[in-house]
Design an enzyme around this catalytic site. Structure first.
Site, PDB file in Angstrom:
ATOM      1  N   ASP A   1      84.913 -30.033   9.302  1.00 37.44           N
ATOM      2  CA  ASP A   1      84.892 -31.071   8.730  1.00 37.44           C
ATOM      3  C   ASP A   1      84.855 -32.353   8.002  1.00 37.44           C
ATOM      4  OD1 ASP A   1      84.938 -31.851   6.003  1.00 37.44           O
ATOM      5  OD2 ASP A   1      84.795 -30.021   5.060  1.00 37.44           O
TER       6      ASP A   1
ATOM      7  N   THR B   1      78.586 -24.323  20.290  1.00 39.23           N
ATOM      8  CA  THR B   1      78.384 -23.696  18.573  1.00 39.23           C
ATOM      9  C   THR B   1      76.562 -24.088  18.057  1.00 39.23           C
ATOM     10  OG1 THR B   1      78.396 -26.051  17.703  1.00 39.23           O
ATOM     11  CG2 THR B   1      80.209 -25.022  18.619  1.00 39.23           C
TER      12      THR B   1
END
Length: 217
Positions: A118, A191
């Site tokens: 984040d 990912t």
């Protein structure tokens, strides 16, 4: 991002306690007994849904991997992916990265992966970024005199911030890419976020830094 509550998550994690370790602090300094070998241990902070760590484990059976994920509603997906992969060298921990040094002894970890963390773009949230100096100190506490951070993100602002943070902390930048997928990345495991952003044509930024704490002790 708001995580959807999964009322069955606790039962699922309990049923898969061989992968999802419920009381990791009890293994501090002896994670080799969990894996049954003395292979090096790499951790991923913010493991998400588990595609990266399960892929890395399959690709590198002589390395032990531990995924750290704060959100229970997310880690259950990672547990299932590890099960489906058949990899036996992965464990997952449903803990906050703030508690790493409660779980690992100094020198027990050899590498830290930070993938698509984040960015916390607002200045008042700087301390929450996983490349902020207090987190770097936590990684240092579990890696000891040597170690590495491998960092990937699609966020240019976070990447530039992180390079500055690494440098100010005294880490050595050994590799950097401003467009990972156009630089022939050997052995790269993507990912879920990486697949999404790459398909949209967004560049992926990547850096490797060496942990040379002996130079600063």
């Amino acid at each position: 991002m708001r995580m959807r509550h999964k009322p069955w998550a606790n039962d699922f994690l309990a049923e898969n306690a061989d992968i999802a370790i419920s009381d990791p602090a009890q293994y501090k300094g002896r994670w080799n007994t969990v894996f049954g070998n003395d292979n090096p241990i790499h951790i991923e902070v913010g493991t998400g849904k588990g595609q990266f760590i399960s892929g890395m484990a399959k690709q590198n059976p002589d390395i032990n991997y531990i995924g750290i994920e704060l959100f229970k509603s997310v880690i259950v997906t990672a547990v299932q992916k590890v099960k489906d992969s058949g990899a036996h060298n992965v464990r997952l921990l449903n803990i906050d990265a703030e508690t790493l040094n409660d779980v690992f002894e100094r020198g027990e970890i050899k590498r830290v992966y930070l993938n698509f963390s984040d960015p916390w773009p607002k200045n008042r949230h700087e301390k929450r970024r996983l490349t902020f100096k207090t987190f770097l100190k936590k990684y240092e506490e579990v890696m000891g005199e040597t170690g590495e951070i491998h960092f990937k993100t699609d966020n240019r602002g976070l990447f530039e911030y992180s390079l500055k943070s690494f440098s100010e902390y005294g880490l050595l930048l050994t590799e950097v890419s401003l467009d990972l997928h156009n630089s022939d990345p050997k052995g790269n495991i993507m990912t879920e976020y990486e697949e999404k952003f790459s398909a949209l044509g967004q560049p992926i930024y990547r850096a490797e830094v060496e942990w040379r704490t002996k130079d600063r002790l």
